[in-house]
Design a protein around this motif. Structure first.
Motif, short mmCIF file in Angstrom:
data_model
loop_
_atom_site.label_atom_id
_atom_site.label_comp_id
_atom_site.label_asym_id
_atom_site.label_seq_id
_atom_site.Cartn_x
_atom_site.Cartn_y
_atom_site.Cartn_z
N VAL A 21 95.21 -12.86 30.13
CA VAL A 21 96.53 -12.55 29.35
C VAL A 21 97.45 -11.86 30.98
O VAL A 21 98.28 -12.66 30.96
CB VAL A 21 96.38 -11.63 28.27
N ASP A 67 105.53 -19.43 29.51
CA ASP A 67 105.85 -18.37 28.35
C ASP A 67 105.22 -16.88 28.60
O ASP A 67 104.05 -17.14 29.34
CB ASP A 67 105.24 -18.96 26.89
N SER A 90 97.63 -14.89 33.33
CA SER A 90 98.28 -16.22 33.08
C SER A 90 99.31 -16.59 33.79
O SER A 90 100.43 -15.71 33.92
CB SER A 90 98.90 -16.10 31.34
N TYR A 125 102.99 -13.97 27.52
CA TYR A 125 102.02 -13.78 26.71
C TYR A 125 101.70 -12.22 26.77
O TYR A 125 101.83 -11.59 27.80
CB TYR A 125 100.63 -14.37 26.83
N LYS A 155 100.87 -7.38 29.47
CA LYS A 155 101.77 -8.76 29.35
C LYS A 155 101.25 -9.64 30.62
O LYS A 155 100.66 -9.33 31.63
CB LYS A 155 103.42 -8.37 29.64
N SER A 156 101.82 -10.94 30.18
CA SER A 156 101.12 -11.88 31.23
C SER A 156 102.08 -11.62 32.58
O SER A 156 101.78 -12.40 33.70
CB SER A 156 101.49 -13.31 30.65
#
Length: 84
Positions: free
Chosen positions: A52, A59, A55, A61, A75-76
């Motif tokens: 994650v 978007d 990433s 994630y 958070k990504s």
């Protein structure tokens, strides 16, 4: 007008592993040595957490979980948020 939001602190994953960033952030909140905290793998799969945080999909994630009495969100974007 008072905010209903809980106080929180944000940390960046940076070049370190996401698991290290999470443990370090919670240790800072607790005023403890990171080695004094329980292993993070007992709470969340480190591979999932790293996936994650790293990433590169367009978007955003995120994953949220409880660790040592804190709500932790990763958070990504590489941000770790720790909320009591």
């Amino acid at each position: 007008m008072e905010s209903n939001e809980s106080p929180h602190n944000r940390y960046e994953v940076g070049d370190e592993e996401a698991t290290v960033a999470v443990v370090t952030a919670v240790a800072q909140e607790e005023g403890r040595d990171p080695l004094d905290l329980p292993p993070l793998y007992g709470t969340i799969d480190p591979d999932v957490l790293e996936a994650v945080a790293r990433s590169e999909v367009g978007d955003e994630y995120w994953v949220a979980f409880s660790y040592c009495g804190y709500r932790v969100e990763v958070k990504s974007t590489g941000t770790v948020t720790v909320t009591p």
